[in-house]
Design a protein around this motif. Structure first.
Motif, PDB file in Angstrom:
ATOM      1  N   GLN A   1      29.004  56.083  44.634  1.00  0.00           N
ATOM      2  CA  GLN A   1      28.273  55.030  45.340  1.00  0.00           C
ATOM      3  C   GLN A   1      28.214  55.315  46.842  1.00  0.00           C
ATOM      4  OE1 GLN A   1      30.680  51.724  43.850  1.00  0.00           O
ATOM      5  NE2 GLN A   1      28.870  50.875  42.818  1.00  0.00           N
TER       6      GLN A   1
ATOM      7  N   ILE B   1      36.828  54.981  37.963  1.00  0.00           N
ATOM      8  CA  ILE B   1      36.383  53.984  38.945  1.00  0.00           C
ATOM      9  C   ILE B   1      36.339  54.611  40.344  1.00  0.00           C
ATOM     10  CG2 ILE B   1      37.064  51.867  40.157  1.00  0.00           C
ATOM     11  CD1 ILE B   1      38.019  50.769  37.451  1.00  0.00           C
TER      12      ILE B   1
ATOM     13  N   ASP C   1      33.441  50.350  36.397  1.00  0.00           N
ATOM     14  CA  ASP C   1      33.811  49.030  36.926  1.00  0.00           C
ATOM     15  C   ASP C   1      33.795  47.957  35.835  1.00  0.00           C
ATOM     16  OD1 ASP C   1      34.377  49.601  39.591  1.00  0.00           O
ATOM     17  OD2 ASP C   1      32.287  49.420  40.216  1.00  0.00           O
ATOM     18  N   LEU C   2      33.133  48.248  34.717  1.00  0.00           N
ATOM     19  CA  LEU C   2      32.977  47.272  33.633  1.00  0.00           C
ATOM     20  C   LEU C   2      33.987  47.488  32.505  1.00  0.00           C
ATOM     21  CD1 LEU C   2      29.074  47.424  33.345  1.00  0.00           C
ATOM     22  CD2 LEU C   2      30.481  46.006  34.880  1.00  0.00           C
TER      23      LEU C   2
ATOM     24  N   ASP D   1      23.176  51.106  43.511  1.00  0.00           N
ATOM     25  CA  ASP D   1      23.396  51.142  42.064  1.00  0.00           C
ATOM     26  C   ASP D   1      22.104  51.415  41.306  1.00  0.00           C
ATOM     27  OD1 ASP D   1      26.056  50.734  42.469  1.00  0.00           O
ATOM     28  OD2 ASP D   1      26.116  48.658  41.744  1.00  0.00           O
TER      29      ASP D   1
ATOM     30  N   GLU E   1      41.144  54.159  36.130  1.00  0.00           N
ATOM     31  CA  GLU E   1      41.216  54.146  37.602  1.00  0.00           C
ATOM     32  C   GLU E   1      40.548  55.380  38.209  1.00  0.00           C
ATOM     33  OE1 GLU E   1      45.376  53.796  38.348  1.00  0.00           O
ATOM     34  OE2 GLU E   1      45.484  51.723  37.628  1.00  0.00           O
TER      35      GLU E   1
ATOM     36  N   TRP F   1      33.405  56.806  40.584  1.00  0.00           N
ATOM     37  CA  TRP F   1      32.197  55.970  40.664  1.00  0.00           C
ATOM     38  C   TRP F   1      31.998  55.446  42.077  1.00  0.00           C
ATOM     39  CZ3 TRP F   1      28.201  55.310  37.540  1.00  0.00           C
ATOM     40  CH2 TRP F   1      27.371  54.196  37.700  1.00  0.00           C
ATOM     41  N   HIS F   2      33.080  54.999  42.698  1.00  0.00           N
ATOM     42  CA  HIS F   2      32.983  54.493  44.067  1.00  0.00           C
ATOM     43  C   HIS F   2      32.650  55.614  45.049  1.00  0.00           C
ATOM     44  CE1 HIS F   2      35.539  50.700  42.976  1.00  0.00           C
ATOM     45  NE2 HIS F   2      34.333  50.705  42.451  1.00  0.00           N
TER      46      HIS F   2
ATOM     47  N   SER G   1      29.125  51.909  33.583  1.00  0.00           N
ATOM     48  CA  SER G   1      29.900  51.901  34.832  1.00  0.00           C
ATOM     49  C   SER G   1      31.379  51.635  34.559  1.00  0.00           C
ATOM     50  CB  SER G   1      29.374  50.809  35.767  1.00  0.00           C
ATOM     51  OG  SER G   1      30.303  50.570  36.805  1.00  0.00           O
TER      52      SER G   1
END
Length: 372
Positions: free
Chosen positions: A357, A350, A113-114, A74, A347, A353-354, A111
């Protein structure tokens, strides 16, 4: 002879590119689009950075440096993305200065995720703003229920915001209220309101995709005749709402103190249905004081054969309301449509984003192994 993109700019639409990569910055491509395609800003999102960094071009050295420092995934993403945005901000700085902060903007998103965590969104928004350290950055915050108070808090701190993932008129009204509340607080804290800018990103093509799927399932002639009308109608009604809300006294009072309107931004403007004109969500959404953020394919199509005929929004409110009434009459629940799209939008970001990562984790591992 003018070009369609120049005509679009002359009609009051700011053209922003919906893409960024280190390669665009270092090769001069971004400057070329500014010079030849009337681009005056850039938007990014997790999907864009995932595509750029997974392609690998231009990021190897930076990832190796992060690996050598022992940075985790991150922290590396934060460093890579804020560097790209900072460098793009520097390229756009002359436009920012010449437009007094209206354009020359580059957006970076908290992000995904937030998206449902107000406090964490506020913390990351402030961290991104501090790290980019350029006045022409816009911090993107999603228009989720948890995002609304974060928008107010970040605006109140004097930070300019791009509110993203707006689908419904009801949520858009809440976004405008959150922005105005932030401006009021910023004024109370003695911030210069003229330095705070915001755009509200209203997604267009995804509305048509979801509604058209439902119309196809309904299958009647009346339903099928309404295909590909919802996205443009929704955006036009958003502009009507924008005009109404910023004409109200509380908004006018803040504007009189130096505050800026929160410009509507048309996002998701790449056409998903190949049967539709590839410039549909550009030429049918022309009005003063708007932004259209385009993927490069849509930008080039507009430059090549877009037909800009002036304002195509404000004279079409009655038709937009009629389209909504007709959709309701055949059984399309637009409240459900927009909630589904918001949930899916979060979604999808996210998931991107994953993926990002995972890409960076692999790259860091390879860099560490290669340096041993």
């Amino acid at each position: 002879m003018t070009t369609p993109t120049a005509d679009l700019s002359a009609a009051g639409v700011s053209i922003w590119l919906d893409d960024l990569s280190r390669q665009r910055i270092t090769t001069g491509n971004l400057q070329e689009l500014i010079d030849t395609r009337d681009v005056v800003g850039v938007t990014t999102n997790p999907s864009i950075f995932q595509a750029a960094i997974s392609a690998g071009i231009g990021y190897e050295e930076a990832i190796s440096a992060q690996a050598a420092k022992g940075s985790d995934t991150d922290a590396t993403i934060f460093a890579l993305t804020t560097t790209d945005v900072r460098d793009a901000c520097d390229i756009f700085r002359p436009l920012y200065d010449s437009t007094k902060g209206v354009d020359g903007r580059v957006s970076i998103e908290v992000s995904p995720d937030l998206a449902h965590d107000t406090e964490a969104t506020i913390v990351e928004a402030k961290a991104l703003y501090a790290s980019v350290d350029r006045p022409n950055v816009l911090i993107k915050i999603p228009a989720t229920k948890a995002g609304l108070p974060a928008i107010t808090e970040v605006i109140a701190a004097g930070i300019s915001v791009n509110v993203t993932l707006i689908f419904s008129l009801e949520r858009y009204a809440e976004v405008i209220a959150a922005y105005l509340a932030g401006l009021a607080r910023a004024h109370s804290a003695d911030f210069d309101l003229s330095s705070i800018h915001s755009v509200a990103s209203f997604f267009v093509s995804r509305v048509d995709t979801e509604v058209d799927n439902r119309l196809t399932a309904i299958g009647t002639d009346e339903a099928l005749a309404l295909k590909s009308k919802a996205g443009v109608a929704n955006a036009r009604l958003a502009y009507e709402l924008f005009e109404q809300k910023f004409a109200e006294k509380n908004a006018q009072d803040l504007l009189a103190l130096g505050g800026n309107i929160q410009r509507p931004l048309w996002a998701s403007t790449g056409v998903k249905d190949p049967a539709l004109p590839d410039t549909l969500y550009v030429t049918e959404l022309v009005a003063p004081g708007t932004v259209n953020t385009m993927p490069e394919k849509t930008l080039q199509a507009t430059f090549d054969h877009g037909v800009v005929t002036g304002d195509t929004i404000t004279g079409n409110y009655a038709d937009a309301h009629a389209a909504f009434d007709a959709l309701a009459a055949v059984g399309v629940d637009l409240t459900d449509v927009t909630q589904v799209l918001e949930d899916e939008g979060v979604e999808k970001f996210i998931a991107s984003w994953h993926d990002l990562q995972a890409t960076v984790t692999t790259a860091l591992t390879e860099a560490s192994n290669g340096s041993r």
